[in-house]
Design a protein around this motif. Structure first.
Motif, PDB file in Angstrom:
ATOM      1  N   THR A 100     -33.567  -9.647   2.233  1.00  0.00           N
ATOM      2  CA  THR A 100     -32.591  -9.495   3.315  1.00  0.00           C
ATOM      3  C   THR A 100     -31.230  -9.886   2.767  1.00  0.00           C
ATOM      4  O   THR A 100     -31.126 -10.494   1.693  1.00  0.00           O
ATOM      5  CB  THR A 100     -32.919 -10.386   4.536  1.00  0.00           C
ATOM      6  N   GLU A 102     -27.118 -11.086   4.139  1.00  0.00           N
ATOM      7  CA  GLU A 102     -26.009 -11.275   5.062  1.00  0.00           C
ATOM      8  C   GLU A 102     -24.780 -10.667   4.400  1.00  0.00           C
ATOM      9  O   GLU A 102     -24.251 -11.217   3.434  1.00  0.00           O
ATOM     10  CB  GLU A 102     -25.790 -12.749   5.367  1.00  0.00           C
ATOM     11  N   SER A 104     -21.824  -9.975   5.937  1.00  0.00           N
ATOM     12  CA  SER A 104     -20.677 -10.739   6.431  1.00  0.00           C
ATOM     13  C   SER A 104     -21.166 -11.587   7.593  1.00  0.00           C
ATOM     14  O   SER A 104     -22.348 -11.536   7.947  1.00  0.00           O
ATOM     15  CB  SER A 104     -19.551  -9.802   6.888  1.00  0.00           C
ATOM     16  N   LYS A 105     -20.260 -12.342   8.209  1.00  0.00           N
ATOM     17  CA  LYS A 105     -20.676 -13.154   9.351  1.00  0.00           C
ATOM     18  C   LYS A 105     -21.113 -12.291  10.526  1.00  0.00           C
ATOM     19  O   LYS A 105     -21.795 -12.775  11.442  1.00  0.00           O
ATOM     20  CB  LYS A 105     -19.533 -14.069   9.789  1.00  0.00           C
ATOM     21  N   ASP A 106     -20.775 -11.016  10.506  1.00  0.00           N
ATOM     22  CA  ASP A 106     -21.120 -10.109  11.598  1.00  0.00           C
ATOM     23  C   ASP A 106     -22.252  -9.148  11.264  1.00  0.00           C
ATOM     24  O   ASP A 106     -22.755  -8.462  12.165  1.00  0.00           O
ATOM     25  CB  ASP A 106     -19.895  -9.281  12.003  1.00  0.00           C
ATOM     26  N   PHE A 108     -25.950  -8.264   9.239  1.00  0.00           N
ATOM     27  CA  PHE A 108     -27.192  -8.693   8.587  1.00  0.00           C
ATOM     28  C   PHE A 108     -28.030  -7.458   8.300  1.00  0.00           C
ATOM     29  O   PHE A 108     -28.124  -6.547   9.131  1.00  0.00           O
ATOM     30  CB  PHE A 108     -27.961  -9.642   9.501  1.00  0.00           C
ATOM     31  N   CYS A 110     -31.851  -5.972   6.885  1.00  0.00           N
ATOM     32  CA  CYS A 110     -33.247  -6.124   6.477  1.00  0.00           C
ATOM     33  C   CYS A 110     -33.834  -4.721   6.330  1.00  0.00           C
ATOM     34  O   CYS A 110     -33.207  -3.727   6.692  1.00  0.00           O
ATOM     35  CB  CYS A 110     -34.034  -6.946   7.496  1.00  0.00           C
ATOM     36  N   PRO A 114     -36.498  -8.828  10.005  1.00  0.00           N
ATOM     37  CA  PRO A 114     -36.060  -9.946   9.166  1.00  0.00           C
ATOM     38  C   PRO A 114     -37.192 -10.697   8.481  1.00  0.00           C
ATOM     39  O   PRO A 114     -36.983 -11.298   7.420  1.00  0.00           O
ATOM     40  CB  PRO A 114     -35.310 -10.843  10.161  1.00  0.00           C
ATOM     41  N   ILE A 145     -31.390 -14.090  14.599  1.00  0.00           N
ATOM     42  CA  ILE A 145     -30.338 -13.337  13.904  1.00  0.00           C
ATOM     43  C   ILE A 145     -29.188 -13.145  14.888  1.00  0.00           C
ATOM     44  O   ILE A 145     -29.292 -12.354  15.831  1.00  0.00           O
ATOM     45  CB  ILE A 145     -30.844 -11.976  13.391  1.00  0.00           C
ATOM     46  N   HIS A 147     -26.028 -12.182  14.175  1.00  0.00           N
ATOM     47  CA  HIS A 147     -25.004 -11.226  13.754  1.00  0.00           C
ATOM     48  C   HIS A 147     -24.865 -10.098  14.776  1.00  0.00           C
ATOM     49  O   HIS A 147     -25.856  -9.662  15.373  1.00  0.00           O
ATOM     50  CB  HIS A 147     -25.363 -10.647  12.393  1.00  0.00           C
ATOM     51  N   ILE A 150     -27.115  -5.632  13.246  1.00  0.00           N
ATOM     52  CA  ILE A 150     -28.340  -5.841  12.474  1.00  0.00           C
ATOM     53  C   ILE A 150     -28.786  -4.475  11.959  1.00  0.00           C
ATOM     54  O   ILE A 150     -29.061  -3.562  12.746  1.00  0.00           O
ATOM     55  CB  ILE A 150     -29.442  -6.478  13.327  1.00  0.00           C
TER      56      ILE A 150
END
Length: 244
Positions: A100, A102, A104-106, A108, A110, A114, A145, A147, A150
Motif C-alpha cells: 500500500t 500513502e 499524500s495526506k489526502d 491512499f 491499495c 488496505p 483510512i 484519506h 482511496i
C-alpha cells in the motif's frame, strides 16, 4: 492535484502506451500505478522496461506476489509466463514495491483492500455472480483510512463510491484486460463490454474529488493475437471483445 490512475496493466504494453499518450494529451500532476503490472501472456518484459524508468508511485498487486512465488514452485499460467519472460532486475523491481502507499495526506492507494490484495473493495461475489458491494461492507473495508481519496484496483471494474467522512473510493478499471473469469471465492465473470483500455483521472477541487473514468482505443486485435500466439485463447477472446 490532478492524478492519473493506472491499474491492472497485465503486461499489455500496447494498451499502456495508448493510455500514457492520452494522459500526456490531457495533462496530470502525477501518474500512479495500483498493481498487477506484468502477469499475463503478453509482453511483461517490455512493459517493465517502459515503466521502471518512469519511477511512478507504484504498489504491488496479488499477481506480483504470485509471479515472485514462481521462483519456489510452478505458478498459474499467467504468472509463470511473466516470471519466465522477465529479468532478475525486473523481478527485483517488483519485489521492492510496497503493498500500500500513502501518496499524500489526502490520497491512499491499495490493490484489493488496505488489508488484503485478494479482496474486492467495491464488489461482492457470491453464487449469483459479481455486483456492487453493500455500503456497509465498503465502509468496513475502508475502516481506519481517513484519506479523502482511496484508490483500489484488482477487479478491473471502473467504479467510484462515496463513503462516510467525505471520502471517495475509486477503482480506475484495468489498463490491460477488460474481461476475465475467476473461481474464487466462487465462479464469476467480469466484463466491461468493450476492449478499450481503462484508467481514471481524479482532480481535487474545493468541492471534493472529481473523477473521469476514461476509455482509450488501442490495437487490441494485436494484443489478442499475441495472447493467442502464446497459447491463451481465453485471453485472446477477452482482449478482443471485453467480454467473456
Amino acid at each position: 492535484m490532478k492524478l492519473a490512475i493506472l491499474s491492472d496493466i497485465h503486461g499489455n504494453i500496447l494498451a499502456l502506451e495508448a493510455v500514457l499518450a492520452d494522459i500526456k494529451r490531457r495533462g496530470a500532476d502525477l501518474i500512479v500505478n495500483a498493481g498487477d503490472i506484468l502477469s499475463g501472456p503478453l509482453e511483461p518484459s517490455a512493459t517493465a522496461d517502459l515503466l521502471m524508468p518512469l519511477q511512478l508511485p507504484t504498489i504491488r498487486g496479488n499477481h506480483e506476489r504470485h509471479l515472485l512465488d514462481c521462483a519456489e514452485r510452478p505458478g498459474q499460467p499467467s504468472d509463470q509466463f511473466a516470471y519466465d519472460n522477465t529479468t532478475a532486475t525486473q523481478r527485483d523491481w517488483i519485489r521492492s514495491l510496497p503493498a500500500t502507499l500513502e501518496i499524500s495526506k489526502d490520497v491512499f492507494m491499495c490493490h484489493g483492500t488496505p488489508n488484503n490484495d485478494l479482496v474486492y473493495f467495491l464488489e461482492q461475489v457470491d453464487q449469483h455472480g459479481c455486483r456492487m458491494a453493500a455500503g456497509s461492507d465498503i465502509e468496513a473495508r475502508a475502516a481506519g483510512i481517513a484519506h479523502s481519496l482511496i484508490i483500489c484496483g484488482h477487479t478491473h471494474k471502473p467504479r467510484s463510491c462515496a463513503i462516510s467522512g467525505g471520502r471517495l473510493v475509486v477503482n480506475p478499471g484495468s489498463v490491460g484486460l477488460q474481461a476475465y473469469d475467476d473461481d474464487q471465492p466462487c465462479f464469476h465473470t467480469i466484463e466491461n463490454g468493450s476492449p478499450h483500455a481503462r484508467y481514471a483521472i481524479c482532480e481535487q477541487t474545493s468541492d471534493g474529488w472529481s473523477v473521469a473514468h476514461l476509455c482509450v482505443a488501442y490495437d487490441h486485435q494485436q494484443a489478442a493475437r499475441t495472447a493467442l500466439r502464446n497459447g491463451r485463447p481465453d485471453w485472446a477472446q477477452w482482449l478482443a471483445s471485453g467480454r467473456v
